[in-house]
Design an enzyme around this catalytic site. Structure first.
Site, mmCIF file in Angstrom:
data_model
loop_
_atom_site.group_PDB
_atom_site.id
_atom_site.type_symbol
_atom_site.label_atom_id
_atom_site.label_comp_id
_atom_site.label_asym_id
_atom_site.label_seq_id
_atom_site.Cartn_x
_atom_site.Cartn_y
_atom_site.Cartn_z
ATOM 1 N N ASN A 68 -0.999 -0.420 0.365
ATOM 2 C CA ASN A 68 -1.847 0.033 1.435
ATOM 3 C C ASN A 68 -1.642 1.438 2.085
ATOM 4 O O ASN A 68 -1.968 1.540 3.329
ATOM 5 C CB ASN A 68 -2.092 -1.184 2.617
ATOM 6 N N ARG A 103 -3.079 2.980 14.523
ATOM 7 C CA ARG A 103 -3.603 1.666 14.062
ATOM 8 C C ARG A 103 -4.825 1.700 13.608
ATOM 9 O O ARG A 103 -5.461 1.228 12.573
ATOM 10 C CB ARG A 103 -2.964 0.418 14.856
ATOM 11 N N LYS A 160 3.687 5.569 2.243
ATOM 12 C CA LYS A 160 4.622 4.737 1.330
ATOM 13 C C LYS A 160 4.426 5.089 0.278
ATOM 14 O O LYS A 160 3.624 6.366 -0.188
ATOM 15 C CB LYS A 160 3.732 3.281 1.453
ATOM 16 N N ARG A 211 -6.943 2.672 5.072
ATOM 17 C CA ARG A 211 -6.736 1.794 4.272
ATOM 18 C C ARG A 211 -8.301 0.986 3.389
ATOM 19 O O ARG A 211 -8.286 0.652 2.474
ATOM 20 C CB ARG A 211 -5.884 0.529 4.920
ATOM 21 N N HIS A 267 2.315 2.909 6.600
ATOM 22 C CA HIS A 267 2.995 1.889 7.494
ATOM 23 C C HIS A 267 2.581 2.696 8.977
ATOM 24 O O HIS A 267 2.855 3.680 9.005
ATOM 25 C CB HIS A 267 4.382 1.786 7.261
ATOM 26 N N THR A 307 -4.006 -4.525 7.600
ATOM 27 C CA THR A 307 -3.045 -4.937 6.512
ATOM 28 C C THR A 307 -3.874 -4.796 5.283
ATOM 29 O O THR A 307 -3.371 -4.203 4.137
ATOM 30 C CB THR A 307 -2.279 -5.985 6.544
HETATM 31 P P1 GDP Z 1 1.217 -4.035 8.616
HETATM 32 O O1 GDP Z 1 1.628 -3.785 9.992
HETATM 33 O O2 GDP Z 1 -0.521 -3.691 8.525
HETATM 34 O O3 GDP Z 1 1.587 -3.042 7.618
HETATM 35 O O4 GDP Z 1 1.355 -5.307 8.029
HETATM 36 P P2 GDP Z 1 2.931 -6.328 8.392
HETATM 37 O O5 GDP Z 1 3.854 -5.561 9.202
HETATM 38 O O6 GDP Z 1 2.380 -7.660 8.674
HETATM 39 O O7 GDP Z 1 3.488 -6.037 6.709
HETATM 40 C C1 GDP Z 1 4.150 -5.143 6.199
HETATM 41 C C2 GDP Z 1 3.730 -5.086 4.768
HETATM 42 O O8 GDP Z 1 4.033 -6.009 3.893
HETATM 43 C C3 GDP Z 1 2.128 -4.595 4.654
HETATM 44 O O9 GDP Z 1 1.803 -3.387 5.016
HETATM 45 C C4 GDP Z 1 1.899 -5.174 3.284
HETATM 46 O O10 GDP Z 1 2.465 -4.155 2.094
HETATM 47 C C5 GDP Z 1 2.836 -6.213 3.046
HETATM 48 N N1 GDP Z 1 2.358 -7.850 3.264
HETATM 49 C C6 GDP Z 1 2.197 -8.086 4.364
HETATM 50 N N2 GDP Z 1 1.856 -9.434 4.364
HETATM 51 C C7 GDP Z 1 1.539 -9.719 2.994
HETATM 52 C C8 GDP Z 1 1.311 -10.813 2.065
HETATM 53 O O11 GDP Z 1 1.056 -11.814 2.680
HETATM 54 N N3 GDP Z 1 1.424 -10.496 0.844
HETATM 55 C C9 GDP Z 1 1.751 -9.512 0.319
HETATM 56 N N4 GDP Z 1 1.901 -9.511 -1.284
HETATM 57 N N5 GDP Z 1 2.292 -8.500 0.890
HETATM 58 C C10 GDP Z 1 2.056 -8.421 2.443
HETATM 59 MG MG MG Z 2 3.643 -4.133 10.780
#
Ligand code: GDP
Ligand code: MG
Length: 202
Positions: free
Chosen positions: A157, A120, A15, A137, A160, A126
């Site tokens: 973080n 992963r 990112k 992360r 992706h 996350t």
């Molecule tokens: P990942 O698969 O671990 O990347 O997480 P997700 O697919 O659930 O969410 C995508 C991205 O959105 C995450 O990597 C974070 O950058 C952001 N994100 C997810 N959930 C939240 C949240 O509750 N609050 C905020 N501020 N950012 C979030």
């Molecule tokens: Mg995701």
């Protein structure tokens, strides 16, 4: 016929914060040293449309990501403005588009046995603050849900990584055309997958 597990592919995006923190080499090294093979790589500044499409390729993403946030809040005793997962992800998607389109990102396809789960695991959860030491992360950044939500921005973080084999296939198709993905043998793969190991002794 079913593909051999060593053919599994997954999408990784470094990112904009990963690029700005000059962590491209460090991040690539962590996926490379486990034995995965890099089969596609490019740098681009994504449009907000491409980012929205990427996250909503999975129709369940809004619900799952919202529920994950609610669970994290319960564990920490935090009170959220809403307990509706869809309302949460409406906001998340808006700030995610700002984040992901803010500068160049590095897009990669990694291939190898169980590529999706292995990537992963190396990437971590996350939220950087609560994820394991030893992950990208967990080791290289310090953000939290509470700080990023209070500041009205996405959790930073660094990377992706696709969440499932199906998600990986859709995401790879979304960002790459087939002629951008290289089909080649890596000499070192023999020690990972060769059944007889009969090519070592002279
Ligand atoms: P990942 O698969 O671990 O990347 O997480 P997700 O697919 O659930 O969410 C995508 C991205 O959105 C995450 O990597 C974070 O950058 C952001 N994100 C997810 N959930 C939240 C949240 O509750 N609050 C905020 N501020 N950012 C979030
Ligand atoms: Mg995701």
């Amino acid at each position: 016929m079913k593909d051999h597990p060593s053919k599994e592919q997954t999408l990784v995006i470094i990112k904009p914060d990963g690029v700005q923190r000059t962590l491209i080499g460090e991040i690539i090294k962590r996926y490379e040293r486990v034995g995965l093979k890099l089969v596609a790589l490019k740098m681009t500044v994504p449009t907000k449309e491409m980012v929205e499409k990427h996250y909503t390729l999975d129709p369940e993403w809004r619900r799952i990501t919202g529920e994950k946030r609610i669970k994290a809040a319960k564990e920490k005793g935090e009170v959220l403005d809403t307990e509706d997962p869809y309302e949460i992800t409406e906001k998340v998607l808006r700030v995610l588009k700002e984040y992901m389109a803010s500068g160049p990102v590095v897009l990669m396809v990694w291939q190898g046995a169980h590529a999706v789960s292995i990537v992963r695991k190396i990437t971590g959860g996350t939220e950087p603050m609560s994820t394991d030491v030893g992950t990208i992360r967990g080791d290289l950044v310090l953000d939290s849900y509470s700080m990023s939500d209070d500041d009205g921005r996405a959790v930073r973080n660094l990377v992706h990584a696709s969440g499932s084999v199906e998600e990986a296939q859709n995401e790879i198709e979304h960002w790459f055309s087939t002629n951008e993905i290289q089909n080649y043998r890596l000499v070192g793969e023999e020690i990972l997958y060769d059944v007889n190991l009969d090519g070592i002794l002279e």
